[in-house]
Design a protein around this motif. Structure first.
Motif, PDB file in Angstrom:
ATOM      1  N   THR A   1    -124.890  21.693  45.487  1.00 41.68           N
ATOM      2  CA  THR A   1    -124.913  22.820  46.332  1.00 41.68           C
ATOM      3  C   THR A   1    -123.704  23.043  46.972  1.00 41.68           C
ATOM      4  O   THR A   1    -123.299  22.386  47.911  1.00 41.68           O
ATOM      5  CB  THR A   1    -126.233  22.753  47.319  1.00 41.68           C
ATOM      6  OG1 THR A   1    -127.373  22.401  46.545  1.00 41.68           O
ATOM      7  CG2 THR A   1    -126.435  23.831  48.222  1.00 41.68           C
ATOM      8  N   ILE A   2    -123.379  24.390  46.925  1.00 42.67           N
ATOM      9  CA  ILE A   2    -122.144  24.899  47.881  1.00 42.67           C
ATOM     10  C   ILE A   2    -122.620  25.887  49.007  1.00 42.67           C
ATOM     11  O   ILE A   2    -123.552  26.646  48.442  1.00 42.67           O
ATOM     12  CB  ILE A   2    -121.233  25.630  46.933  1.00 42.67           C
ATOM     13  CG1 ILE A   2    -120.978  24.847  45.522  1.00 42.67           C
ATOM     14  CG2 ILE A   2    -120.070  26.126  47.700  1.00 42.67           C
ATOM     15  CD1 ILE A   2    -120.273  23.619  45.789  1.00 42.67           C
ATOM     16  N   ASP A   3    -122.253  25.584  50.015  1.00 46.46           N
ATOM     17  CA  ASP A   3    -122.484  26.632  51.433  1.00 46.46           C
ATOM     18  C   ASP A   3    -121.422  27.462  51.528  1.00 46.46           C
ATOM     19  O   ASP A   3    -120.256  27.080  51.588  1.00 46.46           O
ATOM     20  CB  ASP A   3    -122.718  25.510  52.581  1.00 46.46           C
ATOM     21  CG  ASP A   3    -124.116  24.820  52.336  1.00 46.46           C
ATOM     22  OD1 ASP A   3    -125.277  24.894  51.921  1.00 46.46           O
ATOM     23  OD2 ASP A   3    -123.927  23.265  52.857  1.00 46.46           O
ATOM     24  N   MET A   4    -121.764  28.757  51.725  1.00 45.21           N
ATOM     25  CA  MET A   4    -120.782  29.839  52.133  1.00 45.21           C
ATOM     26  C   MET A   4    -121.013  30.260  53.500  1.00 45.21           C
ATOM     27  O   MET A   4    -122.157  30.455  54.000  1.00 45.21           O
ATOM     28  CB  MET A   4    -120.761  31.009  50.996  1.00 45.21           C
ATOM     29  CG  MET A   4    -120.495  30.479  49.720  1.00 45.21           C
ATOM     30  SD  MET A   4    -120.744  31.810  48.499  1.00 45.21           S
ATOM     31  CE  MET A   4    -119.708  33.324  49.433  1.00 45.21           C
TER      32      MET A   4
ATOM     33  N   LEU B   1    -112.177  33.766  48.980  1.00 43.10           N
ATOM     34  CA  LEU B   1    -112.321  33.356  47.479  1.00 43.10           C
ATOM     35  C   LEU B   1    -111.879  31.975  47.292  1.00 43.10           C
ATOM     36  O   LEU B   1    -112.224  31.149  46.610  1.00 43.10           O
ATOM     37  CB  LEU B   1    -111.770  34.238  46.599  1.00 43.10           C
ATOM     38  CG  LEU B   1    -112.834  35.403  46.084  1.00 43.10           C
ATOM     39  CD1 LEU B   1    -111.745  36.161  45.127  1.00 43.10           C
ATOM     40  CD2 LEU B   1    -114.002  35.113  45.563  1.00 43.10           C
ATOM     41  N   LYS B   2    -110.376  31.913  47.943  1.00 44.73           N
ATOM     42  CA  LYS B   2    -109.693  30.511  48.058  1.00 44.73           C
ATOM     43  C   LYS B   2    -110.804  29.533  48.511  1.00 44.73           C
ATOM     44  O   LYS B   2    -110.852  28.116  47.917  1.00 44.73           O
ATOM     45  CB  LYS B   2    -108.373  30.521  48.449  1.00 44.73           C
ATOM     46  CG  LYS B   2    -107.476  31.484  48.021  1.00 44.73           C
ATOM     47  CD  LYS B   2    -106.226  31.296  48.485  1.00 44.73           C
ATOM     48  CE  LYS B   2    -105.325  30.279  48.407  1.00 44.73           C
ATOM     49  NZ  LYS B   2    -104.218  30.266  49.336  1.00 44.73           N
ATOM     50  N   ASP B   3    -111.393  29.790  49.697  1.00 46.87           N
ATOM     51  CA  ASP B   3    -112.300  28.820  50.324  1.00 46.87           C
ATOM     52  C   ASP B   3    -113.573  28.433  49.511  1.00 46.87           C
ATOM     53  O   ASP B   3    -113.970  26.994  49.422  1.00 46.87           O
ATOM     54  CB  ASP B   3    -112.726  29.257  51.543  1.00 46.87           C
ATOM     55  CG  ASP B   3    -111.890  29.665  52.479  1.00 46.87           C
ATOM     56  OD1 ASP B   3    -110.797  28.663  52.676  1.00 46.87           O
ATOM     57  OD2 ASP B   3    -111.834  30.499  53.566  1.00 46.87           O
ATOM     58  N   VAL B   4    -113.905  29.411  48.674  1.00 45.51           N
ATOM     59  CA  VAL B   4    -115.137  28.942  47.943  1.00 45.51           C
ATOM     60  C   VAL B   4    -114.730  28.211  46.774  1.00 45.51           C
ATOM     61  O   VAL B   4    -115.364  27.023  46.188  1.00 45.51           O
ATOM     62  CB  VAL B   4    -115.940  30.330  47.491  1.00 45.51           C
ATOM     63  CG1 VAL B   4    -117.021  29.998  46.364  1.00 45.51           C
ATOM     64  CG2 VAL B   4    -116.325  31.214  48.725  1.00 45.51           C
ATOM     65  N   ALA B   5    -113.646  28.423  46.298  1.00 46.79           N
ATOM     66  CA  ALA B   5    -113.132  27.743  44.954  1.00 46.79           C
ATOM     67  C   ALA B   5    -112.702  26.305  45.355  1.00 46.79           C
ATOM     68  O   ALA B   5    -113.215  25.371  44.866  1.00 46.79           O
ATOM     69  CB  ALA B   5    -111.678  28.546  44.630  1.00 46.79           C
TER      70      ALA B   5
ATOM     71  N   VAL C   1    -108.846  31.260  41.353  1.00 47.60           N
ATOM     72  CA  VAL C   1    -108.699  32.398  41.814  1.00 47.60           C
ATOM     73  C   VAL C   1    -107.875  33.177  41.215  1.00 47.60           C
ATOM     74  O   VAL C   1    -106.592  32.735  40.933  1.00 47.60           O
ATOM     75  CB  VAL C   1    -108.661  32.414  43.444  1.00 47.60           C
ATOM     76  CG1 VAL C   1    -108.372  34.084  43.854  1.00 47.60           C
ATOM     77  CG2 VAL C   1    -109.777  31.948  44.259  1.00 47.60           C
ATOM     78  N   LEU C   2    -108.065  34.221  40.500  1.00 45.26           N
ATOM     79  CA  LEU C   2    -107.199  34.892  39.673  1.00 45.26           C
ATOM     80  C   LEU C   2    -106.732  36.483  40.328  1.00 45.26           C
ATOM     81  O   LEU C   2    -107.596  37.085  40.734  1.00 45.26           O
ATOM     82  CB  LEU C   2    -107.676  35.316  38.247  1.00 45.26           C
ATOM     83  CG  LEU C   2    -107.974  34.173  37.542  1.00 45.26           C
ATOM     84  CD1 LEU C   2    -108.652  34.604  36.152  1.00 45.26           C
ATOM     85  CD2 LEU C   2    -107.014  33.242  37.302  1.00 45.26           C
ATOM     86  N   LYS C   3    -105.345  36.807  40.196  1.00 46.81           N
ATOM     87  CA  LYS C   3    -105.156  37.887  40.793  1.00 46.81           C
ATOM     88  C   LYS C   3    -105.053  38.875  39.465  1.00 46.81           C
ATOM     89  O   LYS C   3    -104.233  38.801  38.760  1.00 46.81           O
ATOM     90  CB  LYS C   3    -103.738  37.948  41.568  1.00 46.81           C
ATOM     91  CG  LYS C   3    -103.341  38.997  42.005  1.00 46.81           C
ATOM     92  CD  LYS C   3    -102.101  39.113  43.144  1.00 46.81           C
ATOM     93  CE  LYS C   3    -101.569  40.457  43.574  1.00 46.81           C
ATOM     94  NZ  LYS C   3    -100.277  40.313  44.247  1.00 46.81           N
ATOM     95  N   MET C   4    -105.834  39.958  39.777  1.00 45.93           N
ATOM     96  CA  MET C   4    -105.895  41.012  38.551  1.00 45.93           C
ATOM     97  C   MET C   4    -105.147  42.014  39.116  1.00 45.93           C
ATOM     98  O   MET C   4    -104.762  42.881  38.168  1.00 45.93           O
ATOM     99  CB  MET C   4    -107.500  41.321  38.327  1.00 45.93           C
ATOM    100  CG  MET C   4    -108.510  40.290  38.248  1.00 45.93           C
ATOM    101  SD  MET C   4    -107.682  39.191  36.805  1.00 45.93           S
ATOM    102  CE  MET C   4    -108.265  40.231  35.266  1.00 45.93           C
TER     103      MET C   4
END
Length: 71
Positions: free
Chosen positions: A26-29, A35-39, A54-57
């Motif tokens: 389980t991942i807590d947000m 996004l970097k934190d979630v990754a 994290v990809l920069k598009m």
């Protein structure tokens, strides 16, 4: 990202073999996570069945990419 909550990721085959009673992590947000934190949270989760990048598009367009891990 201004999103709070939790989500689950299936464990890898190796983690499932080591402990068949644990089928997911389980991942807590929190609202302040980027996004970097979630990754980073996904990548730190022991036994997670994926890695995160994290990809920069574009100039202000970033995406979370998950890559499956078999073992």
């Amino acid at each position: 990202m201004n999103v709070t909550g939790t989500f689950s990721i299936s464990v890898s085959a190796a983690a499932l073999k080591a402990d068949p009673s644990t089928t997911s992590v389980t991942i807590d947000m929190s609202a302040t996570d980027t996004l970097k934190d979630v990754a980073a949270k996904i990548n730190r989760a022991k036994g997670a069945g994926c890695t995160a990048s994290v990809l920069k598009m574009g100039d202000s367009d970033y995406r979370l990419m998950l890559t499956a891990v078999d073992e």
